[in-house]
Design a protein around this motif. Structure first.
Motif, mmCIF file in Angstrom:
data_model
loop_
_atom_site.group_PDB
_atom_site.id
_atom_site.type_symbol
_atom_site.label_atom_id
_atom_site.label_comp_id
_atom_site.label_asym_id
_atom_site.label_seq_id
_atom_site.Cartn_x
_atom_site.Cartn_y
_atom_site.Cartn_z
ATOM 1 N N SER A 93 0.850 -1.210 0.000
ATOM 2 C CA SER A 93 0.000 0.000 0.000
ATOM 3 C C SER A 93 0.880 1.252 0.000
ATOM 4 C CB SER A 93 -0.910 -0.011 1.235
ATOM 5 O OG SER A 93 -1.501 1.265 1.387
ATOM 6 N N SER A 94 0.517 2.208 -0.885
ATOM 7 C CA SER A 94 1.287 3.458 -0.988
ATOM 8 C C SER A 94 0.667 4.573 -0.147
ATOM 9 C CB SER A 94 1.291 3.913 -2.451
ATOM 10 O OG SER A 94 -0.065 4.192 -2.848
ATOM 11 N N CYS A 139 -11.772 3.547 6.762
ATOM 12 C CA CYS A 139 -10.581 2.710 6.967
ATOM 13 C C CYS A 139 -10.074 2.238 5.612
ATOM 14 C CB CYS A 139 -10.930 1.509 7.853
ATOM 15 S SG CYS A 139 -11.358 2.000 9.519
ATOM 16 N N ALA A 147 -6.671 1.893 5.145
ATOM 17 C CA ALA A 147 -5.325 1.338 5.344
ATOM 18 C C ALA A 147 -5.299 -0.160 5.066
ATOM 19 C CB ALA A 147 -4.879 1.598 6.784
ATOM 20 N N LYS A 168 -17.868 -9.202 3.990
ATOM 21 C CA LYS A 168 -16.957 -8.468 4.882
ATOM 22 C C LYS A 168 -17.701 -7.315 5.565
ATOM 23 C CE LYS A 168 -12.475 -8.713 3.717
ATOM 24 N NZ LYS A 168 -11.336 -8.509 2.838
ATOM 25 N N ASN A 200 -12.453 -3.148 -3.818
ATOM 26 C CA ASN A 200 -11.565 -3.025 -4.990
ATOM 27 C C ASN A 200 -10.814 -4.326 -5.224
ATOM 28 O OD1 ASN A 200 -9.490 -0.450 -3.336
ATOM 29 N ND2 ASN A 200 -9.785 -2.592 -2.783
HETATM 30 O O1 PMT Z 1 -2.588 2.646 -0.526
HETATM 31 P P1 PMT Z 1 -2.793 2.477 -2.021
HETATM 32 O O2 PMT Z 1 -1.548 2.055 -2.724
HETATM 33 O O3 PMT Z 1 -3.428 3.690 -2.650
HETATM 34 O O4 PMT Z 1 -3.820 1.284 -2.228
HETATM 35 C C1 PMT Z 1 -5.139 1.393 -1.812
HETATM 36 C C2 PMT Z 1 -5.651 0.122 -1.128
HETATM 37 C C3 PMT Z 1 -5.681 -1.020 -2.116
HETATM 38 C C4 PMT Z 1 -4.756 -0.245 0.056
HETATM 39 C C5 PMT Z 1 -7.098 0.458 -0.615
HETATM 40 O O5 PMT Z 1 -7.907 0.799 -1.691
HETATM 41 C C6 PMT Z 1 -7.708 -0.732 0.127
HETATM 42 O O6 PMT Z 1 -8.289 -1.619 -0.436
HETATM 43 N N1 PMT Z 1 -7.561 -0.719 1.469
HETATM 44 C C7 PMT Z 1 -7.937 -1.842 2.345
HETATM 45 C C8 PMT Z 1 -6.855 -2.878 2.311
HETATM 46 C C9 PMT Z 1 -7.167 -4.065 3.186
HETATM 47 O O7 PMT Z 1 -6.413 -4.344 4.083
HETATM 48 O O8 PMT Z 1 -8.310 -4.653 2.922
HETATM 49 P P2 PMT Z 1 -8.899 -5.970 3.747
HETATM 50 O O9 PMT Z 1 -9.970 -6.520 2.866
HETATM 51 O O10 PMT Z 1 -7.802 -6.863 4.175
HETATM 52 O O11 PMT Z 1 -9.527 -5.327 5.050
HETATM 53 C C10 PMT Z 1 -10.880 -4.933 5.138
HETATM 54 C C11 PMT Z 1 -11.030 -3.686 5.931
HETATM 55 O O12 PMT Z 1 -10.645 -3.919 7.287
HETATM 56 C C12 PMT Z 1 -10.218 -2.501 5.459
HETATM 57 O O13 PMT Z 1 -11.023 -1.327 5.624
HETATM 58 C C13 PMT Z 1 -9.034 -2.480 6.400
HETATM 59 O O14 PMT Z 1 -8.540 -1.137 6.585
HETATM 60 C C14 PMT Z 1 -9.673 -2.995 7.676
HETATM 61 N N2 PMT Z 1 -8.759 -3.688 8.609
HETATM 62 C C15 PMT Z 1 -8.179 -4.882 8.254
HETATM 63 C C16 PMT Z 1 -7.407 -5.549 9.169
HETATM 64 C C17 PMT Z 1 -7.208 -4.979 10.449
HETATM 65 N N3 PMT Z 1 -6.460 -5.595 11.349
HETATM 66 N N4 PMT Z 1 -7.781 -3.818 10.766
HETATM 67 C C18 PMT Z 1 -8.551 -3.170 9.871
HETATM 68 O O15 PMT Z 1 -9.073 -2.092 10.154
#
Ligand code: PMT
Length: 411
Positions: free
Chosen positions: A218-219, A278, A280, A345, A357
């Motif tokens: 992630s950037s 969120c 990140a 989710k 995404n």
């Molecule tokens: O940063 P970039 O390079 O611009 O890229 C953007 C991105 C791809 C990182 C962004 O668009 C994105 O998809 N972010 C979520 C990434 C992620 O970790 O997705 P996940 O499906 O694993 O998690 C689901 C959600 O739970 C997310 O909102 C995540 O922030 C949150 N999460 C996950 C694990 C954790 N321990 N705590 C969380 O809050």
């Protein structure tokens, strides 16, 4: 003179406290009403010693609200509704006493209670003796209120009713009208003014030993763009960012963290908030039992790293309770069956919306400049075309603003 076009149709709740300048508030009501503003008044007990409720009632053509304990007012128009049904609260004159009670968060009469309960901008027009205004206590109270977002017009210099000279005279009614017009003109382009938002962005770094860590690609581009877009619409944004190469976005307060546990602590410290997004890419796991010495290649083969689960920030912020933001938005990064996994989710994490995404290899979603997202809400899915991450952020911020406008109208 400022442009007053922004005033028509607005609703002002005017709090008149007990000072000699209260007579100017009658003129203020007339000037506001001439410009199409609906004025509703709260008169303090001391205020009623300077202007009569009848004069205020005649000029506002509305009930004058005075008593916290009036059964009629409380049943027909509770103090919460009184402040919620206004676009702006104006305190004129704002006496040293009322400023002190506001700073202390007191709710000992209707005026103080309404000011404590409001979620709307507050403008104060201080009016008092010069020595009272210059007193360290009043200055500290005013500074505290301003640090919390309370707006101020005046006081002006001049001869006071007590024949002393200096700052303390309430701003003239037309100066207050100008200040109010300025606030509404700004708000027209800032639908999230008065709202607080938390945005998470970037990766987390989870240490393996003092020099190595687990991370991801992630950037921070998407999360940072969302923070900037919400701030542009007027929200007070705390961006909690993992390590990125990006500059801090303008207009946001940024907390830099490294690990998931630090990200959670920073988010919790930023509460209360109306909005949480969120974005990140938080590491789901961290290495258990990280020591303070570098792991050595000692010929005995690779070390066995034991992983333990990180706290889930999105799920924690989504948990029902007093401190839950009114709107919690998560992201879902998927590599297949995007809509089905993201919908599941949303339910599992308990958030209101989820932005799904596809992060499969070749999409460039992690680290790239563009994103193709689906906004999943309780009432359905919107699939957006591929856009620059800034444009995705702007569209998401607009959707958040629309959500709050609808929610406000429904109340
Ligand atoms: O940063 P970039 O390079 O611009 O890229 C953007 C991105 C791809 C990182 C962004 O668009 C994105 O998809 N972010 C979520 C990434 C992620 O970790 O997705 P996940 O499906 O694993 O998690 C689901 C959600 O739970 C997310 O909102 C995540 O922030 C949150 N999460 C996950 C694990 C954790 N321990 N705590 C969380 O809050």
């Amino acid at each position: 003179m400022a442009d007053h076009a922004s005033l028509a149709g607005k609703r002002v709740l005017l709090v008149i406290a007990g000072g000699i300048a209260a007579y100017k508030s009658l003129e203020l009501i007339r000037r506001l009403r001439e410009r199409g503003v609906t004025v509703r008044a709260v008169l303090t007990e001391a205020g009623a010693r300077f202007v009569t409720p009848l004069s205020v009632q005649a000029l506002t053509e509305d009930t004058v609200y005075r008593d916290l304990w009036s059964l009629t007012d409380e049943s027909e128009m509770g103090h919460i509704r009184l402040s919620r049904e206004a676009d702006l609260l104006v305190v004129a004159p704002a006496t040293a006493n009322l400023l002190a009670r506001m700073a202390a968060g007191m709710a000992d009469d209707l005026a103080a209670t309404v000011l404590l309960a409001t979620d709307k901008p507050v403008l104060v027009a201080p009016a008092m003796n010069v020595r009272m205004w210059q007193h360290a206590a009043t200055q500290a109270n005013m500074a505290l209120l301003e640090s919390r977002g309370v707006l101020r017009v005046g006081p002006n210099d001049g001869v006071m009713a007590c024949n002393e000279f200096g700052p303390g005279r309430m701003a003239e009614p037309m100066e207050i009208v100008d200040a109010i017009a300025g606030i509404f003109a700004q708000d027209a382009h800032r639908p999230l003014a008065g709202r607080r938002a938390i945005v998470t962005s970037g990766p987390t770094h989870e240490p393996i030993d003092p020099v190595r860590y687990i991370a991801n690609r992630s950037s921070g581009k998407q999360g940072h763009a969302i923070a900037a877009a919400l701030a542009k619409l007027g929200a007070a944004v705390t961006l909690v960012s993992g390590p990125t190469r990006l500059p801090d976005p303008a207009g946001c307060s940024v907390v830099h963290i490294e690990t998931a546990r630090e990200m959670l602590a920073a988010c919790e410290a930023a509460l209360p908030a109306d909005i949480a997004v969120c974005a990140a890419a938080v590491a789901d796991w961290r290495v258990d039992g990280v020591g303070d010495r570098k792991l050595k290649k000692d010929g005995g083969g690779p070390p066995a790293l034991a992983l333990t689960e990180n706290p889930d920030i999105l799920a924690t912020l989504s948990r029902p309770g007093d401190r839950r933001p009114a709107l919690v938005v998560g992201f879902a990064a998927e590599t297949g069956d995007v809509l089905a996994y993201a919908t599941a989710k949303r339910a599992r994490k308990g958030c209101d919306w989820i932005v799904a995404n596809d992060v499969s290899p070749g999409t460039g979603t992690f680290g790239g400049g563009d994103n193709t997202v689906h906004l999943i809400r309780a009432d359905g899915v919107e699939s957006w075309p591929t856009m620059a991450k800034d444009a995705v952020a702007a569209r998401l911020a607009e959707a958040v603003a629309e959500h709050f406008i609808k929610d406000f109208k429904a109340k």
